[in-house]
Design an enzyme around this catalytic site. Structure first.
Site, PDB file in Angstrom:
ATOM      1  N   LYS A 188       0.820  -1.218   0.000  1.00 32.27           N
ATOM      2  CA  LYS A 188       0.000   0.000   0.000  1.00 32.27           C
ATOM      3  C   LYS A 188       0.861   1.279   0.000  1.00 32.27           C
ATOM      4  O   LYS A 188       2.067   1.225   0.241  1.00 32.27           O
ATOM      5  CB  LYS A 188      -0.931  -0.034   1.217  1.00 32.27           C
ATOM      6  CG  LYS A 188      -1.912  -1.213   1.166  1.00 32.27           C
ATOM      7  CD  LYS A 188      -2.917  -1.114   2.298  1.00 32.27           C
ATOM      8  CE  LYS A 188      -3.920  -2.259   2.222  1.00 32.27           C
ATOM      9  NZ  LYS A 188      -4.981  -2.115   3.240  1.00 32.27           N
TER      10      LYS A 188
ATOM     11  N   TYR B  41     -12.383  -1.695  -3.652  1.00 38.34           N
ATOM     12  CA  TYR B  41     -12.882  -1.900  -2.281  1.00 38.34           C
ATOM     13  C   TYR B  41     -14.406  -1.732  -2.193  1.00 38.34           C
ATOM     14  O   TYR B  41     -14.924  -1.423  -1.123  1.00 38.34           O
ATOM     15  CB  TYR B  41     -12.188  -0.917  -1.331  1.00 38.34           C
ATOM     16  CG  TYR B  41     -10.802  -1.362  -0.909  1.00 38.34           C
ATOM     17  CD1 TYR B  41     -10.615  -2.494  -0.118  1.00 38.34           C
ATOM     18  CD2 TYR B  41      -9.668  -0.649  -1.294  1.00 38.34           C
ATOM     19  CE1 TYR B  41      -9.355  -2.898   0.284  1.00 38.34           C
ATOM     20  CE2 TYR B  41      -8.395  -1.045  -0.892  1.00 38.34           C
ATOM     21  CZ  TYR B  41      -8.257  -2.177  -0.099  1.00 38.34           C
ATOM     22  OH  TYR B  41      -6.999  -2.581   0.317  1.00 38.34           O
TER      23      TYR B  41
ATOM     24  N   ASN C 104      -2.045   0.123   6.618  1.00 41.37           N
ATOM     25  CA  ASN C 104      -1.580  -1.135   7.212  1.00 41.37           C
ATOM     26  C   ASN C 104      -0.652  -1.925   6.283  1.00 41.37           C
ATOM     27  O   ASN C 104      -0.626  -3.158   6.313  1.00 41.37           O
ATOM     28  CB  ASN C 104      -2.762  -1.974   7.718  1.00 41.37           C
ATOM     29  CG  ASN C 104      -3.712  -2.397   6.619  1.00 41.37           C
ATOM     30  OD1 ASN C 104      -3.550  -2.012   5.461  1.00 41.37           O
ATOM     31  ND2 ASN C 104      -4.694  -3.198   6.967  1.00 41.37           N
TER      32      ASN C 104
ATOM     33  N   HIS D 221      -2.214  -5.440   1.597  1.00 36.21           N
ATOM     34  CA  HIS D 221      -3.517  -6.082   1.490  1.00 36.21           C
ATOM     35  C   HIS D 221      -3.287  -7.568   1.232  1.00 36.21           C
ATOM     36  O   HIS D 221      -2.309  -7.934   0.585  1.00 36.21           O
ATOM     37  CB  HIS D 221      -4.300  -5.469   0.313  1.00 36.21           C
ATOM     38  CG  HIS D 221      -5.532  -6.246  -0.036  1.00 36.21           C
ATOM     39  ND1 HIS D 221      -6.703  -6.127   0.682  1.00 36.21           N
ATOM     40  CD2 HIS D 221      -5.769  -7.169  -1.005  1.00 36.21           C
ATOM     41  CE1 HIS D 221      -7.615  -6.941   0.155  1.00 36.21           C
ATOM     42  NE2 HIS D 221      -7.072  -7.581  -0.865  1.00 36.21           N
TER      43      HIS D 221
ATOM     44  N   GLU E 241      -9.633 -10.320  -7.356  1.00 31.53           N
ATOM     45  CA  GLU E 241      -8.700  -9.203  -7.157  1.00 31.53           C
ATOM     46  C   GLU E 241      -7.499  -9.297  -8.099  1.00 31.53           C
ATOM     47  O   GLU E 241      -7.017  -8.292  -8.611  1.00 31.53           O
ATOM     48  CB  GLU E 241      -8.260  -9.168  -5.696  1.00 31.53           C
ATOM     49  CG  GLU E 241      -9.403  -8.786  -4.767  1.00 31.53           C
ATOM     50  CD  GLU E 241      -9.110  -8.959  -3.286  1.00 31.53           C
ATOM     51  OE1 GLU E 241     -10.004  -8.656  -2.485  1.00 31.53           O
ATOM     52  OE2 GLU E 241      -7.992  -9.399  -2.934  1.00 31.53           O
TER      53      GLU E 241
HETATM   54  P1  CMP Z   1      -7.489  -4.406   3.794  1.00 34.24           P
HETATM   55  O1  CMP Z   1      -7.129  -5.757   4.319  1.00 34.24           O
HETATM   56  O2  CMP Z   1      -6.862  -3.996   2.505  1.00 34.24           O
HETATM   57  O3  CMP Z   1      -9.079  -4.313   3.634  1.00 34.24           O
HETATM   58  C1  CMP Z   1      -9.833  -3.143   3.849  1.00 34.24           C
HETATM   59  C2  CMP Z   1      -8.999  -1.986   4.301  1.00 34.24           C
HETATM   60  O4  CMP Z   1      -9.698  -0.902   4.879  1.00 34.24           O
HETATM   61  C3  CMP Z   1      -8.073  -2.441   5.400  1.00 34.24           C
HETATM   62  O5  CMP Z   1      -7.090  -3.324   4.908  1.00 34.24           O
HETATM   63  C4  CMP Z   1      -7.573  -1.093   5.915  1.00 34.24           C
HETATM   64  O6  CMP Z   1      -6.561  -0.538   5.072  1.00 34.24           O
HETATM   65  C5  CMP Z   1      -8.824  -0.214   5.765  1.00 34.24           C
HETATM   66  N1  CMP Z   1      -9.486   0.105   7.027  1.00 34.24           N
HETATM   67  C6  CMP Z   1      -9.556   1.331   7.573  1.00 34.24           C
HETATM   68  N2  CMP Z   1     -10.249   1.306   8.719  1.00 34.24           N
HETATM   69  C7  CMP Z   1     -10.641   0.043   8.907  1.00 34.24           C
HETATM   70  C8  CMP Z   1     -11.414  -0.605   9.918  1.00 34.24           C
HETATM   71  N3  CMP Z   1     -11.908   0.043  10.971  1.00 34.24           N
HETATM   72  N4  CMP Z   1     -11.623  -1.929   9.804  1.00 34.24           N
HETATM   73  C9  CMP Z   1     -11.128  -2.615   8.728  1.00 34.24           C
HETATM   74  N5  CMP Z   1     -10.396  -2.042   7.729  1.00 34.24           N
HETATM   75  C10 CMP Z   1     -10.155  -0.717   7.821  1.00 34.24           C
END
Ligand code: CMP
Length: 141
Positions: A11, A51, A114, A117, A128
């Protein structure tokens, strides 16, 4: 039955921090083979499409903004039991809850930023992967 492919993105936070090499090294050392790879930047609309499943969630608008804020690296990875093993390697969505030694524990800065993904099912891994790579069956053998 578990398939042998998953999809990942490094990311914008991890790319901007210069962690592409360190993260892909962890993936390879864990036994994942990179069979497709693309460095690109999403538009807010494309991030929103990727998303879409989260479109009703309160964090959706911020997520689209963040995911289009800088370059990402999209990859298809191959390994036996790829989806589950990769989710173990990256750790919990929120780095505060991620296990020691996981990619998110080491590189993520927040629940949103984070670092990586990882697909949550074989079905989503295929969807995806196809979002970024036209013919995944034709990538390197
Ligand atoms: P990802 O696993 O890519 O899937 C959805 C993304 O939304 C997650 O990682 C985070 O980058 C983002 N995100 C932001 N806030 C939240 C939250 N409260 N819970 C889950 N995903 C979140």
């Amino acid at each position: 039955m578990a398939t042998n492919r998953t999809f990942t993105m490094i990311k914008p936070d991890a790319t901007a921090a210069g962690n592409i090499g360190a993260i892909t090294k962890m993936m390879e050392e864990a036994g994942f083979k990179i069979i497709a790879m693309k460095y690109t930047q999403l538009t807010p609309a494309t991030a929103g499409k990727f998303y879409e499943v989260h479109s009703e969630r309160p964090f959706y608008a911020d997520l689209c903004k963040y995911m289009s804020s800088g370059p990402i690296v999209a990859m298809i990875l191959e390994k036996e039991n790829a989806v589950a093993d990769f989710r173990t390697l990256i750790g919990a969505t929120n780095p505060a809850n991620a296990a020691e030694g996981t990619i998110r524990k080491i590189f993520a800065t927040s629940i949103e930023a984070n670092a990586v993904h990882g697909s949550d099912s074989d079905e989503n891994a295929a969807i995806e992967g196809a979002f970024f790579f036209a013919k995944t069956e034709e990538v390197a053998a």
